[in-house]
Scaffold this motif. Structure first.
Motif, PDB file in Angstrom:
ATOM      1  N   ASN A 110      36.274  57.587  45.733  1.00  0.00           N
ATOM      2  CA  ASN A 110      36.211  56.793  44.600  1.00  0.00           C
ATOM      3  C   ASN A 110      37.232  55.681  44.651  1.00  0.00           C
ATOM      4  O   ASN A 110      36.852  54.498  44.027  1.00  0.00           O
ATOM      5  CB  ASN A 110      36.944  57.904  43.265  1.00  0.00           C
ATOM      6  N   ILE A 111      38.379  55.799  45.336  1.00  0.00           N
ATOM      7  CA  ILE A 111      39.285  54.814  45.483  1.00  0.00           C
ATOM      8  C   ILE A 111      38.471  53.749  46.411  1.00  0.00           C
ATOM      9  O   ILE A 111      38.477  52.426  45.843  1.00  0.00           O
ATOM     10  CB  ILE A 111      40.293  54.990  46.415  1.00  0.00           C
ATOM     11  N   ILE A 112      37.491  53.965  47.494  1.00  0.00           N
ATOM     12  CA  ILE A 112      36.842  53.033  48.030  1.00  0.00           C
ATOM     13  C   ILE A 112      35.844  52.206  47.070  1.00  0.00           C
ATOM     14  O   ILE A 112      35.582  51.035  47.151  1.00  0.00           O
ATOM     15  CB  ILE A 112      36.279  53.651  49.326  1.00  0.00           C
ATOM     16  N   ILE A 113      35.271  53.025  46.344  1.00  0.00           N
ATOM     17  CA  ILE A 113      34.257  52.417  45.460  1.00  0.00           C
ATOM     18  C   ILE A 113      35.081  51.681  44.613  1.00  0.00           C
ATOM     19  O   ILE A 113      34.492  50.621  44.087  1.00  0.00           O
ATOM     20  CB  ILE A 113      33.413  53.576  44.507  1.00  0.00           C
ATOM     21  N   ILE A 114      36.135  51.975  44.040  1.00  0.00           N
ATOM     22  CA  ILE A 114      37.022  50.937  43.016  1.00  0.00           C
ATOM     23  C   ILE A 114      37.245  49.657  43.574  1.00  0.00           C
ATOM     24  O   ILE A 114      37.076  48.618  42.961  1.00  0.00           O
ATOM     25  CB  ILE A 114      38.319  51.904  42.536  1.00  0.00           C
ATOM     26  N   CYS A 115      37.662  49.748  44.838  1.00  0.00           N
ATOM     27  CA  CYS A 115      37.800  48.496  45.657  1.00  0.00           C
ATOM     28  C   CYS A 115      36.692  47.623  45.824  1.00  0.00           C
ATOM     29  O   CYS A 115      36.713  46.369  45.532  1.00  0.00           O
ATOM     30  CB  CYS A 115      38.420  48.724  46.981  1.00  0.00           C
ATOM     31  N   PHE A 116      35.383  48.174  46.061  1.00  0.00           N
ATOM     32  CA  PHE A 116      34.245  47.475  46.054  1.00  0.00           C
ATOM     33  C   PHE A 116      33.954  46.764  44.659  1.00  0.00           C
ATOM     34  O   PHE A 116      33.641  45.637  44.616  1.00  0.00           O
ATOM     35  CB  PHE A 116      33.169  48.039  46.798  1.00  0.00           C
ATOM     36  N   GLY A 118      35.799  46.407  42.266  1.00  0.00           N
ATOM     37  CA  GLY A 118      36.795  45.356  41.686  1.00  0.00           C
ATOM     38  C   GLY A 118      36.784  44.162  42.619  1.00  0.00           C
ATOM     39  O   GLY A 118      36.585  42.918  41.859  1.00  0.00           O
ATOM     40  N   PHE A 119      36.477  44.011  43.725  1.00  0.00           N
ATOM     41  CA  PHE A 119      36.444  42.841  44.459  1.00  0.00           C
ATOM     42  C   PHE A 119      35.041  42.115  44.054  1.00  0.00           C
ATOM     43  O   PHE A 119      35.073  41.024  43.953  1.00  0.00           O
ATOM     44  CB  PHE A 119      36.117  43.101  46.004  1.00  0.00           C
ATOM     45  N   THR A 120      34.128  42.718  43.735  1.00  0.00           N
ATOM     46  CA  THR A 120      32.722  42.131  43.131  1.00  0.00           C
ATOM     47  C   THR A 120      33.040  41.569  41.684  1.00  0.00           C
ATOM     48  O   THR A 120      32.534  40.321  41.536  1.00  0.00           O
ATOM     49  CB  THR A 120      31.707  43.371  42.956  1.00  0.00           C
ATOM     50  N   LEU A 121      33.702  42.138  40.824  1.00  0.00           N
ATOM     51  CA  LEU A 121      34.368  41.506  39.579  1.00  0.00           C
ATOM     52  C   LEU A 121      35.103  40.233  39.839  1.00  0.00           C
ATOM     53  O   LEU A 121      34.848  39.159  39.229  1.00  0.00           O
ATOM     54  CB  LEU A 121      34.915  42.475  38.651  1.00  0.00           C
ATOM     55  N   VAL A 122      36.079  40.341  40.673  1.00  0.00           N
ATOM     56  CA  VAL A 122      36.770  39.311  41.264  1.00  0.00           C
ATOM     57  C   VAL A 122      36.117  38.051  41.681  1.00  0.00           C
ATOM     58  O   VAL A 122      36.314  37.066  41.333  1.00  0.00           O
ATOM     59  CB  VAL A 122      38.162  39.732  42.072  1.00  0.00           C
ATOM     60  N   GLN A 123      35.337  38.540  42.520  1.00  0.00           N
ATOM     61  CA  GLN A 123      34.407  37.356  43.091  1.00  0.00           C
ATOM     62  C   GLN A 123      33.765  36.552  42.178  1.00  0.00           C
ATOM     63  O   GLN A 123      33.359  35.252  42.449  1.00  0.00           O
ATOM     64  CB  GLN A 123      33.407  37.885  44.165  1.00  0.00           C
ATOM     65  N   GLN A 124      32.916  37.379  41.412  1.00  0.00           N
ATOM     66  CA  GLN A 124      32.200  36.491  40.366  1.00  0.00           C
ATOM     67  C   GLN A 124      33.066  35.660  39.256  1.00  0.00           C
ATOM     68  O   GLN A 124      32.789  34.484  39.011  1.00  0.00           O
ATOM     69  CB  GLN A 124      31.495  37.676  39.086  1.00  0.00           C
ATOM     70  N   ILE A 125      34.255  36.081  39.056  1.00  0.00           N
ATOM     71  CA  ILE A 125      35.290  35.576  38.418  1.00  0.00           C
ATOM     72  C   ILE A 125      35.701  33.966  39.060  1.00  0.00           C
ATOM     73  O   ILE A 125      35.775  33.022  38.662  1.00  0.00           O
ATOM     74  CB  ILE A 125      36.523  36.234  37.823  1.00  0.00           C
ATOM     75  N   LYS A 126      36.032  34.662  40.378  1.00  0.00           N
ATOM     76  CA  LYS A 126      36.665  33.377  41.470  1.00  0.00           C
ATOM     77  C   LYS A 126      35.555  32.321  41.762  1.00  0.00           C
ATOM     78  O   LYS A 126      35.957  31.150  41.425  1.00  0.00           O
ATOM     79  CB  LYS A 126      37.148  34.104  42.764  1.00  0.00           C
ATOM     80  N   ASN A 127      34.415  32.812  41.823  1.00  0.00           N
ATOM     81  CA  ASN A 127      33.222  31.884  42.396  1.00  0.00           C
ATOM     82  C   ASN A 127      32.841  31.002  41.143  1.00  0.00           C
ATOM     83  O   ASN A 127      31.673  30.359  41.114  1.00  0.00           O
ATOM     84  CB  ASN A 127      32.384  32.400  43.143  1.00  0.00           C
ATOM     85  N   ASN A 128      33.111  31.331  39.743  1.00  0.00           N
ATOM     86  CA  ASN A 128      32.594  30.954  38.619  1.00  0.00           C
ATOM     87  C   ASN A 128      31.045  31.221  38.458  1.00  0.00           C
ATOM     88  O   ASN A 128      30.151  30.261  38.227  1.00  0.00           O
ATOM     89  CB  ASN A 128      32.823  29.466  38.469  1.00  0.00           C
ATOM     90  N   LYS A 129      30.712  32.321  39.060  1.00  0.00           N
ATOM     91  CA  LYS A 129      29.117  32.533  38.977  1.00  0.00           C
ATOM     92  C   LYS A 129      28.665  33.033  37.772  1.00  0.00           C
ATOM     93  O   LYS A 129      29.627  33.332  36.911  1.00  0.00           O
ATOM     94  CB  LYS A 129      28.773  33.815  39.862  1.00  0.00           C
ATOM     95  N   ASN A 130      27.493  32.546  37.386  1.00  0.00           N
ATOM     96  CA  ASN A 130      26.932  33.076  36.091  1.00  0.00           C
ATOM     97  C   ASN A 130      26.879  34.703  36.172  1.00  0.00           C
ATOM     98  O   ASN A 130      26.915  35.311  37.116  1.00  0.00           O
ATOM     99  CB  ASN A 130      25.526  32.820  36.020  1.00  0.00           C
ATOM    100  N   ILE A 131      27.366  35.097  35.113  1.00  0.00           N
ATOM    101  CA  ILE A 131      27.496  36.534  34.903  1.00  0.00           C
ATOM    102  C   ILE A 131      26.153  37.189  35.162  1.00  0.00           C
ATOM    103  O   ILE A 131      25.294  36.521  34.714  1.00  0.00           O
ATOM    104  CB  ILE A 131      27.941  37.077  33.625  1.00  0.00           C
ATOM    105  N   ILE A 141      31.442  50.838  36.160  1.00  0.00           N
ATOM    106  CA  ILE A 141      31.591  51.658  37.442  1.00  0.00           C
ATOM    107  C   ILE A 141      33.191  51.629  37.734  1.00  0.00           C
ATOM    108  O   ILE A 141      33.532  52.707  38.142  1.00  0.00           O
ATOM    109  CB  ILE A 141      30.863  51.172  38.484  1.00  0.00           C
ATOM    110  N   PHE A 142      33.727  50.374  37.720  1.00  0.00           N
ATOM    111  CA  PHE A 142      35.099  50.014  38.143  1.00  0.00           C
ATOM    112  C   PHE A 142      35.939  51.040  37.060  1.00  0.00           C
ATOM    113  O   PHE A 142      36.691  51.740  37.552  1.00  0.00           O
ATOM    114  CB  PHE A 142      35.551  48.711  37.966  1.00  0.00           C
ATOM    115  N   PHE A 143      35.639  50.811  35.945  1.00  0.00           N
ATOM    116  CA  PHE A 143      36.532  51.735  34.594  1.00  0.00           C
ATOM    117  C   PHE A 143      36.404  53.142  34.822  1.00  0.00           C
ATOM    118  O   PHE A 143      37.264  53.872  35.288  1.00  0.00           O
ATOM    119  CB  PHE A 143      35.921  51.133  33.464  1.00  0.00           C
ATOM    120  N   TYR A 144      35.280  53.640  35.216  1.00  0.00           N
ATOM    121  CA  TYR A 144      34.801  55.408  35.271  1.00  0.00           C
ATOM    122  C   TYR A 144      35.727  55.682  36.443  1.00  0.00           C
ATOM    123  O   TYR A 144      36.059  56.668  36.336  1.00  0.00           O
ATOM    124  CB  TYR A 144      33.268  55.170  35.484  1.00  0.00           C
ATOM    125  N   TYR A 145      35.357  55.098  37.484  1.00  0.00           N
ATOM    126  CA  TYR A 145      35.746  55.602  38.850  1.00  0.00           C
ATOM    127  C   TYR A 145      37.461  55.584  39.125  1.00  0.00           C
ATOM    128  O   TYR A 145      38.066  56.203  39.632  1.00  0.00           O
ATOM    129  CB  TYR A 145      35.081  54.870  40.084  1.00  0.00           C
TER     130      TYR A 145
END
Length: 193
Positions: A110-116, A118-131, A141-145
């Protein structure tokens, strides 16, 4: 809820792109695990279905890490690493001489899944990608795990919990999984070509 999501997946599968199909595989896997567990418990009337748990942990870990590896366009060798980790867990869990605490493995996966996630969510914010269409699911998934890690840590203290507290912890997990499944239903209902 899983049955509703599986129905929606089959209904909307053709409009999913290659990366989004990983979400479908994850949900179908969860549905099959639940179905197999219910089959063994109620049809065959087995008292102990815990033998399914290692397959659930390994499959969930492999599917979710693969999902985020593809979504993040990470190097393909990471698929091999996560596959080897999942396979090693399955092999080790079937060696009788080795005592294995599945809840500790579940927390680590679960910790590994959380890291992935979280990193996915941060990358979307950082790169100003469209949601993306599945950002809500990634967040759930981040919240549940994340909360699930604490739930499994509390399970380690089960011998100290009263029956009421035990059912409260199980209720929290049920509410969290319902939130996750609701995010899938919401997302799949909104999908358009």
């Amino acid at each position: 809820m899983l049955l509703i999501i599986v129905f929606l997946i089959f209904w909307k599968y053709i409009i999913l792109n290659k990366k989004e199909k990983q979400y479908a595989f994850y949900i179908v896997f969860l549905f099959l695990v639940e179905l197999i567990s219910l089959f063994f418990a109620y049809v065959i009337e087995l008292q102990d279905t815990s033998f399914i748990y290692p397959y659930y942990i390994a499959g969930e870990f492999l599917l979710l890490t693969s999902l985020f590896i593809k979504k993040l366009d990470l190097p393909k060798y990471l698929f091999g690493i996560t596959s080897i980790v999942a396979l090693l867990f399955l092999i080790i869990s079937h060696i009788p001489a080795i005592t294995f605490n599945f809840d500790e493995v579940k927390v680590a996966s679960n910790i590994i899944i959380i890291c992935f996630a979280g990193f996915t969510l941060v990358q979307q914010i950082k790169n100003n990608k469209n949601i993306s269409r599945f950002t809500l699911i990634d967040a759930c998934i981040f919240f549940y795990y994340s909360v699930s890690v604490f739930v499994f840590i509390i399970f380690q203290q089960l011998q100290n919990l009263s029956e009421d507290n035990f059912y409260m912890v199980l209720g929290i997990n049920t509410v969290l999984s319902s939130i996750l499944y609701s995010s899938f239903i919401y997302t799949f209902l909104r999908l358009k070509k």
